[in-house]
Each structure stands twice: as structure tokens, then as C-alpha cells.
Write an enzyme that holds these catalytic residues in place. Structure first.
Site, PDB file in Angstrom:
ATOM      1  N   ASP A  21       0.850  -1.188   0.000  1.00 46.12           N
ATOM      2  CA  ASP A  21       0.000   0.000   0.000  1.00 46.12           C
ATOM      3  C   ASP A  21       0.888   1.242   0.000  1.00 46.12           C
ATOM      4  O   ASP A  21       1.769   1.383   0.852  1.00 46.12           O
ATOM      5  CB  ASP A  21      -0.888  -0.010   1.257  1.00 46.12           C
ATOM      6  CG  ASP A  21      -1.649   1.294   1.426  1.00 46.12           C
ATOM      7  OD1 ASP A  21      -2.028   1.608   2.573  1.00 46.12           O
ATOM      8  OD2 ASP A  21      -1.832   2.013   0.412  1.00 46.12           O
ATOM      9  N   ASN A  23      -0.527   4.567  -0.309  1.00 44.88           N
ATOM     10  CA  ASN A  23      -1.220   5.815   0.063  1.00 44.88           C
ATOM     11  C   ASN A  23      -1.965   5.696   1.394  1.00 44.88           C
ATOM     12  O   ASN A  23      -2.835   6.506   1.703  1.00 44.88           O
ATOM     13  CB  ASN A  23      -2.200   6.228  -1.062  1.00 44.88           C
ATOM     14  CG  ASN A  23      -3.327   5.215  -1.216  1.00 44.88           C
ATOM     15  OD1 ASN A  23      -3.258   4.116  -0.645  1.00 44.88           O
ATOM     16  ND2 ASN A  23      -4.358   5.574  -1.960  1.00 44.88           N
ATOM     17  N   ASP A  25      -4.286   3.774   2.635  1.00 45.81           N
ATOM     18  CA  ASP A  25      -5.696   3.392   2.813  1.00 45.81           C
ATOM     19  C   ASP A  25      -5.820   1.913   3.182  1.00 45.81           C
ATOM     20  O   ASP A  25      -6.920   1.385   3.281  1.00 45.81           O
ATOM     21  CB  ASP A  25      -6.516   3.692   1.539  1.00 45.81           C
ATOM     22  CG  ASP A  25      -6.096   2.815   0.362  1.00 45.81           C
ATOM     23  OD1 ASP A  25      -6.762   2.883  -0.702  1.00 45.81           O
ATOM     24  OD2 ASP A  25      -5.109   2.044   0.505  1.00 45.81           O
ATOM     25  N   ASP A  29      -1.679  -1.245  -3.948  1.00 44.49           N
ATOM     26  CA  ASP A  29      -1.993  -0.448  -5.144  1.00 44.49           C
ATOM     27  C   ASP A  29      -0.797  -0.434  -6.109  1.00 44.49           C
ATOM     28  O   ASP A  29       0.276  -0.965  -5.799  1.00 44.49           O
ATOM     29  CB  ASP A  29      -2.366   0.971  -4.728  1.00 44.49           C
ATOM     30  CG  ASP A  29      -1.391   1.547  -3.698  1.00 44.49           C
ATOM     31  OD1 ASP A  29      -1.844   2.062  -2.658  1.00 44.49           O
ATOM     32  OD2 ASP A  29      -0.167   1.429  -3.946  1.00 44.49           O
ATOM     33  N   ASP A  98      -4.403  -9.867 -15.998  1.00 51.76           N
ATOM     34  CA  ASP A  98      -5.302 -10.996 -15.737  1.00 51.76           C
ATOM     35  C   ASP A  98      -6.651 -10.680 -16.385  1.00 51.76           C
ATOM     36  O   ASP A  98      -7.398  -9.835 -15.882  1.00 51.76           O
ATOM     37  CB  ASP A  98      -5.448 -11.175 -14.210  1.00 51.76           C
ATOM     38  CG  ASP A  98      -5.942 -12.553 -13.825  1.00 51.76           C
ATOM     39  OD1 ASP A  98      -5.472 -13.076 -12.791  1.00 51.76           O
ATOM     40  OD2 ASP A  98      -6.804 -13.106 -14.542  1.00 51.76           O
ATOM     41  N   ASP A 195      -8.499 -15.952 -17.149  1.00 49.99           N
ATOM     42  CA  ASP A 195      -9.260 -16.570 -16.058  1.00 49.99           C
ATOM     43  C   ASP A 195     -10.296 -17.580 -16.579  1.00 49.99           C
ATOM     44  O   ASP A 195     -11.019 -17.286 -17.543  1.00 49.99           O
ATOM     45  CB  ASP A 195     -10.001 -15.432 -15.330  1.00 49.99           C
ATOM     46  CG  ASP A 195     -10.606 -15.878 -14.035  1.00 49.99           C
ATOM     47  OD1 ASP A 195      -9.853 -16.317 -13.160  1.00 49.99           O
ATOM     48  OD2 ASP A 195     -11.833 -15.782 -13.902  1.00 49.99           O
ATOM     49  N   GLU A 250      -5.846 -20.160 -17.516  1.00 49.83           N
ATOM     50  CA  GLU A 250      -6.082 -20.863 -16.253  1.00 49.83           C
ATOM     51  C   GLU A 250      -6.878 -22.110 -16.643  1.00 49.83           C
ATOM     52  O   GLU A 250      -8.036 -22.015 -17.048  1.00 49.83           O
ATOM     53  CB  GLU A 250      -6.881 -20.012 -15.264  1.00 49.83           C
ATOM     54  CG  GLU A 250      -7.069 -20.762 -13.962  1.00 49.83           C
ATOM     55  CD  GLU A 250      -8.131 -20.194 -13.060  1.00 49.83           C
ATOM     56  OE1 GLU A 250      -9.086 -19.586 -13.566  1.00 49.83           O
ATOM     57  OE2 GLU A 250      -8.000 -20.329 -11.849  1.00 49.83           O
ATOM     58  N   HIS A 323      -3.135 -17.174  -5.562  1.00 58.97           N
ATOM     59  CA  HIS A 323      -4.104 -16.464  -4.703  1.00 58.97           C
ATOM     60  C   HIS A 323      -5.342 -17.303  -4.410  1.00 58.97           C
ATOM     61  O   HIS A 323      -6.205 -16.890  -3.636  1.00 58.97           O
ATOM     62  CB  HIS A 323      -4.514 -15.170  -5.411  1.00 58.97           C
ATOM     63  CG  HIS A 323      -5.252 -15.428  -6.678  1.00 58.97           C
ATOM     64  ND1 HIS A 323      -4.648 -15.976  -7.806  1.00 58.97           N
ATOM     65  CD2 HIS A 323      -6.548 -15.305  -6.990  1.00 58.97           C
ATOM     66  CE1 HIS A 323      -5.550 -16.132  -8.748  1.00 58.97           C
ATOM     67  NE2 HIS A 323      -6.708 -15.740  -8.286  1.00 58.97           N
ATOM     68  N   ASP A 324      -5.427 -18.496  -5.046  1.00 51.90           N
ATOM     69  CA  ASP A 324      -6.602 -19.354  -4.832  1.00 51.90           C
ATOM     70  C   ASP A 324      -6.321 -20.550  -3.938  1.00 51.90           C
ATOM     71  O   ASP A 324      -7.231 -21.346  -3.683  1.00 51.90           O
ATOM     72  CB  ASP A 324      -7.092 -19.913  -6.189  1.00 51.90           C
ATOM     73  CG  ASP A 324      -7.806 -18.877  -7.007  1.00 51.90           C
ATOM     74  OD1 ASP A 324      -7.800 -19.009  -8.246  1.00 51.90           O
ATOM     75  OD2 ASP A 324      -8.359 -17.927  -6.422  1.00 51.90           O
TER      76      ASP A 324
HETATM   77  O1  TEU Z   1     -10.439 -19.301 -10.289  1.00 56.19           O
HETATM   78  C1  TEU Z   1     -11.253 -20.359 -10.777  1.00 56.19           C
HETATM   79  C2  TEU Z   1     -10.894 -21.552 -10.017  1.00 56.19           C
HETATM   80  O2  TEU Z   1     -10.794 -22.634 -10.509  1.00 56.19           O
HETATM   81  C3  TEU Z   1     -10.529 -21.338  -8.599  1.00 56.19           C
HETATM   82  O3  TEU Z   1     -11.130 -20.095  -8.303  1.00 56.19           O
HETATM   83  C4  TEU Z   1     -11.163 -22.339  -7.688  1.00 56.19           C
HETATM   84  O4  TEU Z   1     -11.954 -23.249  -8.351  1.00 56.19           O
HETATM   85  C5  TEU Z   1     -11.991 -21.532  -6.745  1.00 56.19           C
HETATM   86  O5  TEU Z   1     -11.060 -20.746  -6.049  1.00 56.19           O
HETATM   87  C6  TEU Z   1     -12.826 -22.350  -5.848  1.00 56.19           C
HETATM   88  O6  TEU Z   1     -11.993 -23.037  -4.943  1.00 56.19           O
HETATM   89  C7  TEU Z   1     -10.460 -18.074 -11.004  1.00 56.19           C
HETATM   90  C8  TEU Z   1      -9.702 -17.053 -10.171  1.00 56.19           C
HETATM   91  O7  TEU Z   1      -8.350 -17.485 -10.023  1.00 56.19           O
HETATM   92  C9  TEU Z   1     -10.391 -16.949  -8.836  1.00 56.19           C
HETATM   93  O8  TEU Z   1      -9.666 -16.085  -7.950  1.00 56.19           O
HETATM   94  C10 TEU Z   1     -11.791 -16.406  -9.065  1.00 56.19           C
HETATM   95  O9  TEU Z   1     -12.492 -16.418  -7.835  1.00 56.19           O
HETATM   96  C11 TEU Z   1     -12.562 -17.269 -10.070  1.00 56.19           C
HETATM   97  O10 TEU Z   1     -11.808 -17.648 -11.214  1.00 56.19           O
HETATM   98  C12 TEU Z   1     -13.736 -16.477 -10.616  1.00 56.19           C
HETATM   99  O11 TEU Z   1     -13.240 -15.440 -11.430  1.00 56.19           O
HETATM  100 CA    CA Z   2      -3.535   1.928  -1.215  1.00 60.12          CA
END
Ligand code: TEU
Ligand code: CA
Length: 548
Positions: A21, A23, A25, A29, A98, A195, A250, A323-324
Site C-alpha cells: 500500500d 497511500n 488506505d 496499489d 489478468d 481466467d 487458467e 491467490h486461490d
Molecule cells: O479461479 C477459478 C478456479 O478454478 C478457482 O477459483 C477455484 O476453483 C476456486 O477458487 C474455488 O476453490 C479463477 C480465479 O483465479 C479466482 O480467484 C476467481 O475467484 C474465479 O476464477 C472467478 O473469477
Molecule cells: Ca492503497
């Protein structure tokens, strides 16, 4: 096999909201990314992949886009973007964004128009039905069909109800998405991670799914629809071929048997994709939040099957977290007493496989899963909805909390721990999501001051890989396949011959039991001193002695 810049690149994934971050908040960013470009250059990564930075109400933290050609308010302005892109290119790095083509936000003007009336010009930008035609369920709980009272019809959303699926059957939708891609490529962006790409063509006869076999529903009904490869080839010809860029799908719903349908370079569709077979290895009968034990032999076979399935015709990403998914050192390593050793072992796997290694932010300093004490502390829409569903069903949510602590996506979304200062140096404000309290000991500042840190292990092995085409392009053979403790494999071509031996256990083993290293010399280990034993979480790389 054709050699290309994106095959020889190491990718670093940034989840901007949690990166830095600038700024105050409490939300990461683009300014924060600019501040850390020298840190990333020092690490030695080549391509930065940013999770979505487009305008969004953030129901799913940016994966619900309300304007594909403008920057999310919380992340800054288009000027900030231009400055960031210039900074990335000046340092000899590349940027991929993305793209989220399967669904938009319900606040996108396309959907706002579409829902107004049945004869609105945007009506068939989305899927509308008088009644739900089948029992499809959303990834984020509940039915995939949401009733909209304005026209008294239901719209499809495979994810949250604020993420209506776009109708790719409509050539106008496809053209809109190609125009978005042109817009960013003309600004100098070097590619897209795309995605849930396999979902853009679905089974539009809407067959019922087996609610007890969601993975089958994904592969056979949600993904891999009848016109998918027609669309991917059209996208390739209409956009990709006009720039020196890379597209990375993906690959949810992609399996070894159909991988080359997407990434065989002769098919002119995608450059690469990543799959989830190892990432879902511990999903039980009840799915992600019904975790089960997993076997190393299964994990090894997945990597081996994918290597042979893709062969020399295609290219895949090699990742162990994003991130998933939970943090890889907590999921596949030992984030307790062997955190450093196991983080370095996992780095060795990432960086000695054929494919594009993908390092998720914070993995280079061995960040771990977090344990929030209540379900209310979790932000992820997937968890918020599941929590509400359990409460509505009157279920005791204790088991859910435990499963979310282990499997939840927020494990990977806690703010990056830059230093031991307040809020880990991530923000001067109140962080949007609580930090992992271990930031006082696990942080970039401490890592940069310790030449034995995980950071420098990544940095050094990254540099070695970049100068060793064998580790990028060479062949692969699984060794000691039956072992449930050791993952060993050979990488070789005409330029070199390597053995990689990884002890995925707390146990100390006799290394000679697993692989014959007679003609090889030890190149590196994640332990500084030598031993006849293969120590807990020890990772070794051997190089064949070249006979002069
Ligand atoms: O993820 C799709 C996906 O396969 C994973 O999100 C997983 O199935 C899901 O996290 C459930 O466990 C993509 C993105 O990476 C994810 O962050 C998004 O939430 C999703 O698509 C919808 O756009
Ligand atoms: Ca920020």
C-alpha cells in the site's frame, strides 16, 4: 522444440490488493508495486503477472470486472499504470495482466443494460432463462441461476451472483473481449493470464450435473464446451498473432488427455496453461473443504503424467501456490521447524522442472498460512457464502472453520510482510485483511539481511536456471517412483545431465537407497554442510561429471 522468451521466463504473481500500500488506505496499489520493482528485479524474475487491476466492486477482489479498460479506483489511475509499466520495462521485465472473459461484474454497463428488458440490445450478452434449466451450482454456494425481478427471468453465474457469465455464443461479446485485449496490447502489455478460460464455451443444452462429483461437472459440463477451440483459435488469429505477447490460460477442467488441444503450438490457440491436478490433490468427497491426506507418490505421478502429456508440443506453468490456494510451505512442506528447509526444497522443485515456474508473492520469503480464530475474519466471497449456507442450514460451523484455516484462499491473501515494523511495513493505515502475526520474524527485510535466507536461495537458483537450458528444455524421468518420502528425477539433454533428489519428509534417510549418483557430483543442497544422510527436507541437485 521451439525456444521462446516466455518459455525461458520465470513468472512472479502479484495479488495487488495485498502486495504493498503506497497511500495509507490499507489496500495495496500500483504505487506500491512501483516501490518494489527493484526488489523484484533483485530477485531475478522476468514476468510480473498481476491479478485483475480493472474497475471492480471487489465482490471477488477484482475477478468481477465493471470496466475492462480502466484501473480499479483502489489501485490508482491510468497514469499510475503507465508509470508502473514503464518502470517494469526499464528494468528489463515484462508485464502480463489478468483477463476475466468468462463473466463480468453485475455492475458492468453491459449487464445493467442486459437486465433492463428482454429486447435490450445487450440482452444476449448474458444467459437468461425463464426457469433454471438444470441443477447447476455455483463455485460460491447455491444455485448458478439467480432470479432477477426486473424481467422475471434467471441469469447464469458460475461464480458469485455478482459475476454473471458472458455469452460467448454472441459474436458481439467475443469482439468486445478482443477489443479489450487490443487496448492493453497497444499500451505495451506483454500478455494475459486468462481466467477460467475453458468455461467460455459451455454445454448450452444445460444437462444436469452430479452434485456429488463437482470435478466431473467442471470437466464435462462447465468447461470444454463444443465451440471452445473455435473461440480460442479465433482469439489467437484476431489478436494474439498481431503482437509479440504470451497468453497463459487458467486451465480449470483441463486434464493430461486434452491439454494439447489448448497448447499444441501448431493449433494456434494458447501459448501455455496451468492445471490444478496437484492443487486439488487433498480434496475429499465433499470437495475443497473436506480435505483428506495425500500421497507423495500421487503428487509425483501428476507432475510426471503432465510432463509426458505435453511433451515437446506445448508448455505449462509450474506452480505450487497462488491467490486461490493455501501457502505452499504450509501445504506441501513443513511450516514449523523445517520451514526454511522445506521452502527451499519446494523452490528447487519449482525451478528444476520443464515449464514456466510461477512464484506467488511472498513464497520467496517462505510466508505461511494464517489462522484466523473466527469465520467472520475471512474476506473471501467463497468462505462468506459457505459460512452463510452452513448457518442457514443450522450446521455447527466448527468443522468449517478448521477446513477454511487449512484450505482457504485468504491464507495466500494476507498482506506481504516487508519488515518487522507495524503492519509488516505493508501499510501506514489499517490493512484491509489482517496480517499473519509471524511477520515479526518472517519478512523481506530480515530475509535480505541473511545470505542463507529463502530469498537468496530463490535468487541464486533462478540465476542458475536461466543459464542452464537443460533445466528449462531438457527431458525428465521420474526416479524412485514408489517412494512416499523422496521425489527424485533426472533432467537431461545434449548439454547437461542433472539429478534432483527431494526429501519430502521430516525423516533422515540414506540417500544411496534411492538414486545412484556415482557419475554425478553434488551441485547444491539446501543444507550448508555435507552428510551421507539425506536430511529432513533436504533438496539436492547433482550434475553429471563431464568426461573430458
Ligand atoms: O479461479 C477459478 C478456479 O478454478 C478457482 O477459483 C477455484 O476453483 C476456486 O477458487 C474455488 O476453490 C479463477 C480465479 O483465479 C479466482 O480467484 C476467481 O475467484 C474465479 O476464477 C472467478 O473469477
Ligand atoms: Ca492503497
Amino acid at each position: 522444440m521451439k525456444r521462446t522468451w516466455w518459455k525461458e521466463s520465470v513468472i512472479y504473481q502479484i495479488y495487488p490488493r495485498s502486495f504493498k500500500d503506497s497511500n495509507g488506505d490499507g489496500i495495496g496499489d500500483l504505487g506500491g508495486i512501483i516501490e518494489k520493482l527493484d526488489y523484484l528485479k533483485n530477485l531475478g524474475v522476468d514476468i510480473l503477472w498481476l491479478s485483475p487491476i480493472f474497475k471492480s466492486p471487489n465482490d471477488d477482489n477484482g475477478y468481477d470486472v465493471s470496466d475492462y479498460c480502466d484501473i480499479m479506483d483502489e489501485f490508482g489511475t491510468m497514469t499510475d499504470f503507465d508509470n508502473m509499466l514503464a518502470g517494469i520495462h526499464q528494468r528489463g521485465m515484462k508485464l502480463i495482466l489478468d483477463l476475466v472473459p468468462n463473466h463480468s461484474s453485475d455492475e458492468h454497463h453491459w449487464f445493467q443494460e442486459s437486465r433492463k428488458s428482454k429486447d435490450n440490445p445487450y440482452r444476449d450478452y448474458y444467459f437468461w432463462e425463464k426457469e433454471p434449466p438444470s441443477n447447476w451450482t455455483s463455485f460460491f454456494s447455491g444455485s448458478a441461476w439467480e432470479y432477477d425481478e426486473l424481467t422475471e427471468e434467471y441469469y447464469l453465474h458460475l461464480f458469485s451472483k455478482k459475476q454473471p457469465d458472458l455469452n460467448w455464443e454472441n459474436p458481439k461479446v467475443r469482439q468486445e473481449m478482443y477489443d479489450v485485449m487490443h487496448f492493453w496490447f497497444k499500451k505495451g502489455v506483454d500478455g494475459f493470464r486468462i481466467d477460467v478460460l475453458p468455461f467460455i464455451s459451455k454445454r448450452l443444452d444445460f444437462p444436469n450435473i452430479d452434485p456429488n462429483n463437482f470435478d466431473k461437472a467442471i470437466v464435462e459440463v462447465y468447461a470444454n464446451g463444443p465451440r471452445l477451440h473455435e473461440y480460442l483459435h479465433e482469439m489467437n488469429q484476431a489478436v494474439s498473432t498481431k503482437y509479440d505477447i504470451m497468453t497463459m490460460g487458467e486451465g480449470i477442467g483441463v486434464k493430461p488427455h486434452n491439454a494439447l488441444d489448448y497448447i499444441d503450438e501448431d493449433r494456434e490457440e494458447l501459448n501455455m496453461l496451468y492445471h490444478f491436478d496437484h492443487a486439488t490433490i487433498n480434496y475429499g468427497q465433499g470437495g475443497k473443504y473436506d480435505p483428506v491426506d495425500w500421497k507423495l507418490s500421487t503428487f509425483k505421478q501428476i507432475f510426471t503424467d503432465w510432463h509426458h502429456a505435453v511433451g515437446e508440443k506445448g508448455w505449462i506453468n509450474i506452480f505450487l501456490d497462488n491467490h486461490d490456494f493455501p501457502r505452499m510451505v504450509s501445504r506441501y512442506g513443513n511450516d514449523g521447524i523445517y520451514r526454511t528447509e522445506s521452502a527451499k526444497l519446494l523452490a528447487t522443485l519449482l525451478l528444476t522442472m520443464r515449464g514456466a515456474p510461477c512464484i506467488y508473492q511472498g513464497s520467496e520469503i517462505g510466508m505461511t498460512n494464517v489462522t484466523f480464530e473466527t469465520l467472520e475474519e475471512y474476506d473471501d466471497v467463497e468462505v462468506v457464502n459457505l459460512h452463510a449456507e452452513w448457518k442457514a442450514a443450522g450446521k455447527d460451523t466448527t468443522p468449517l472453520l478448521k477446513a477454511v484455516q487449512q484450505q482457504g484462499r485468504d491464507n495466500a491473501r494476507t498482506p506481504i510482510q516487508w519488515s518487522d515494523a507495524e503492519n509488516g511495513g505493508f501499510t501506514d493505515g489499517t490493512p484491509w485483511l489482517k496480517l499473519n502475526p509471524n511477520y515479526t520474524s518472517i519478512n523481506a527485510k530480515t530475509a535480505l539481511a541473511d545470505e542463507q535466507s529463502i530469498f537468496y536461495f530463490y535468487k541464486n537458483l533462478l540465476a542458475y536456471r536461466k543459464n542452464t537450458p537443460t533445466l528449462i528444455y531438457g527431458d525428465y524421468q521420474l526416479l524412485a517412483a514408489e517412494s512416499e518420502k523422496v521425489y527424485a528425477y533426472r533432467r537431461w539433454d545434449e548439454e547437461g545431465d542433472f539429478l534432483v533428489i527431494l526429501n519430502f519428509s521430516d525423516d533422515q534417510l540414506f540417500s544411496s537407497n534411492f538414486v545412484n549418483t556415482d557419475d554425478y557430483q553434488l551441485l547444491q543442497s539446501n543444507y550448508t554442510n555435507r552428510s551421507v544422510f539425506l536430511r529432513s527436507w533436504e533438496a539436492r541437485i547433482y550434475r553429471k561429471i563431464e568426461l573430458i
